[in-house]
Design a protein around this motif. Sequence first.
Motif, PDB file in Angstrom:
ATOM      1  N   ILE A 180       0.831  -1.211   0.000  1.00 35.26           N
ATOM      2  CA  ILE A 180       0.000   0.000   0.000  1.00 35.26           C
ATOM      3  C   ILE A 180       0.866   1.261   0.000  1.00 35.26           C
ATOM      4  O   ILE A 180       0.647   2.184  -0.780  1.00 35.26           O
ATOM      5  CB  ILE A 180      -0.944   0.020   1.225  1.00 35.26           C
ATOM      6  N   ALA A 186       5.177   6.121  -0.776  1.00 35.91           N
ATOM      7  CA  ALA A 186       5.409   6.457   0.637  1.00 35.91           C
ATOM      8  C   ALA A 186       6.344   5.416   1.237  1.00 35.91           C
ATOM      9  O   ALA A 186       6.513   4.332   0.685  1.00 35.91           O
ATOM     10  CB  ALA A 186       4.095   6.503   1.402  1.00 35.91           C
TER      11      ALA A 186
ATOM     12  N   ASP B 154      -1.794  11.975  -0.948  1.00 34.03           N
ATOM     13  CA  ASP B 154      -1.976  10.563  -1.296  1.00 34.03           C
ATOM     14  C   ASP B 154      -1.085   9.676  -0.436  1.00 34.03           C
ATOM     15  O   ASP B 154      -1.482   8.584  -0.031  1.00 34.03           O
ATOM     16  CB  ASP B 154      -1.640  10.327  -2.775  1.00 34.03           C
ATOM     17  N   GLN B 155       0.108  10.140  -0.200  1.00 31.86           N
ATOM     18  CA  GLN B 155       1.029   9.352   0.627  1.00 31.86           C
ATOM     19  C   GLN B 155       0.545   9.273   2.067  1.00 31.86           C
ATOM     20  O   GLN B 155       0.605   8.220   2.702  1.00 31.86           O
ATOM     21  CB  GLN B 155       2.436   9.962   0.570  1.00 31.86           C
ATOM     22  N   ALA B 157      -2.539   9.487   3.041  1.00 27.11           N
ATOM     23  CA  ALA B 157      -3.703   8.598   3.051  1.00 27.11           C
ATOM     24  C   ALA B 157      -3.253   7.136   3.023  1.00 27.11           C
ATOM     25  O   ALA B 157      -3.799   6.284   3.733  1.00 27.11           O
ATOM     26  CB  ALA B 157      -4.606   8.904   1.855  1.00 27.11           C
ATOM     27  N   ALA B 158      -2.239   6.847   2.197  1.00 31.30           N
ATOM     28  CA  ALA B 158      -1.722   5.472   2.116  1.00 31.30           C
ATOM     29  C   ALA B 158      -1.112   5.049   3.452  1.00 31.30           C
ATOM     30  O   ALA B 158      -1.311   3.919   3.915  1.00 31.30           O
ATOM     31  CB  ALA B 158      -0.686   5.368   0.996  1.00 31.30           C
ATOM     32  N   HIS B 160      -1.865   6.186   6.418  1.00 35.41           N
ATOM     33  CA  HIS B 160      -2.938   6.031   7.409  1.00 35.41           C
ATOM     34  C   HIS B 160      -3.651   4.692   7.204  1.00 35.41           C
ATOM     35  O   HIS B 160      -3.938   3.959   8.164  1.00 35.41           O
ATOM     36  CB  HIS B 160      -3.921   7.192   7.306  1.00 35.41           C
TER      37      HIS B 160
END
Lengths: 252, 252
Positions: A180, A186, B154-155, B157-158, B160
Amino acid sequence: MISVVILGAGNVATHLYKAFKASDNVVIKQWYNRHLERIRSYSNEVDISDDISQLVEADVYIIAVSDDAIAPLSEQLPFENRFVVHTSGSVSAYDLDKKNRRGVFYPLQTFSKAAKVDFSQVPICLETLRKTDYMPLKRLAICISDITKRVNSDQRAALHLAAVFVNNFTNQLYRVAHEITESQGAEFDLLKPLILETAQKVQDHSPFMSQTGPAKRKDKKTIKKHLKLLDNAQHKEIYKLLTASIQHTHGR
Amino acid sequence: MISVVILGAGNVATHLYKAFKASDNVVIKQWYNRHLERIRSYSNEVDISDDISQLVEADVYIIAVSDDAIAPLSEQLPFENRFVVHTSGSVSAYDLDKKNRRGVFYPLQTFSKAAKVDFSQVPICLETLRKTDYMPLKRLAICISDITKRVNSDQRAALHLAAVFVNNFTNQLYRVAHEITESQGAEFDLLKPLILETAQKVQDHSPFMSQTGPAKRKDKKTIKKHLKLLDNAQHKEIYKLLTASIQHTHGR
Ligand SMILES: NC(=O)c1ccc[n+]([C@@H]2O[C@H](COP(=O)([O-])OP(=O)(O)OC[C@H]3O[C@@H](n4cnc5c(N)ncnc54)[C@H](OP(=O)(O)O)[C@@H]3O)[C@@H](O)[C@H]2O)c1
Ligand SMILES: NC(=O)c1ccc[n+]([C@@H]2O[C@H](COP(=O)([O-])OP(=O)(O)OC[C@H]3O[C@@H](n4cnc5c(N)ncnc54)[C@H](OP(=O)(O)O)[C@@H]3O)[C@@H](O)[C@H]2O)c1
């Protein structure tokens, strides 16, 4: 002094060898493996052998070979009425050949060649078919570990199954997290302190008390957002199933 | 010296307060919460307030309140063009009222009131809508943590979402293991060293490299035995799904 013979040269056998070697109360009479080269580097410290007919006498024989090889190897043992144990979480003690006294010496930890192990913190689950064999096995276990526990077969099976959940399945959740984070560029590394803290927390609190997050809070908005973010169908299924499991555990 | 005002008095706000307090390079100008009693015990150390119209000036305003309260609270702020951040992993920076400069200061760890936190090991994920706000926020973050990282939305969110897998879902696997062991009168405690070791292992090795066990080995006999042992239908589903996931990861 308790004398042992170790059979096998894999991860468990090697770590056991080192732990026994470090104990003042255990003498390793012999180390057997079908392929001698895997243990040859120890030949100046211990009697090594690849000839099963030449096994010497000892208080306890520890068979630490692959699960499927335990029964056939125990049949090949060239003696009777001695005390033989295996180290598996899932093989029955009855799978050992009944010409000898039988038991289990199951170290509940994950071993790999590379990683160091502090054996004093490895729980050793003990099982013997004869009552009188228990104390000698216990005496051996406490030479290398602070945590020893008598278990019956059902309990050992439950522990082995539970170990799959907390080790293999947990590690797969780490893997999913890795996928993910990578998918967005990330860093998985940022999750490492959280991974450790999650494991630390249940050392002192029950998993029930430790639970937090959107599933437990029944935070539908966040759950929906997360499901939308997941584009891998299998990851979505895992998310849904474990969310349902948390909500089942923590009531409606 | 960087000056901050903290808004909120929950887990994150309280741990942030302590971490900032311990830093020589941060001054906490004020601590605001809608209910004053939750922070009253700190009144001899810091200016406390429950009156949003009385907020003092500071370099950074940190809104550490429940996700849903972030947007409305940011609207109530009685000033403009100052620097306001929230601490959520899942709320957009754009949810902050646009009358101020906006950012995110997301500490990637699980906090509870009771547990101590070594903030120096908590990764802080930073996001700012304006480029020029980034360095001041970074300067603030490095006052309390050794691990700071710029991320985009986006990172974050990823991260989290991935945090839910490694924290909430992993903890639920511990819970399932707890139920499995208890059902046989075995001790969950025996699994604790394995739980820790599993988390330790991925600190230095990838989850891919760390995987072991029946699923990866495609050991059908053990998998079948395990499925037979599981009498809880949901646990069976989890076992099947994570086994399939491991086998998918590690090829056919
Ligand atoms: N690894 C763990 O984390 C762990 C934890 C607890 C319990 N256990 C249990 O401990 C036992 C050993 O596991 P392990 O991880 O140490 O295994 P491993 O590293 O794969 O080593 C297996 C050993 O078994 C020997 N072997 C395999 N087939 C054989 C056969 N047909 N005849 C004679 N020897 C044979 C191998 O001999 P060669 O060297 O000649 O190939 C090798 O020494 C298993 O019962 C396992 O369930 C493992
Ligand atoms: N806990 C974690 O592990 C963690 C980790 C990383 C990020 N975060 C994020 O950090 C933020 C705070 O989380 P937390 O765990 O500290 O929450 P928490 O312990 O539940 O505390 C929530 C705080 O928000 C305040 N609040 C709630 N509704 C409000 C409203 N309508 N108006 C004003 N204040 C309100 C509460 O005020 P009262 O005291 O007056 O009730 C309380 O001080 C959230 O965005 C969360 O996503 C949490």
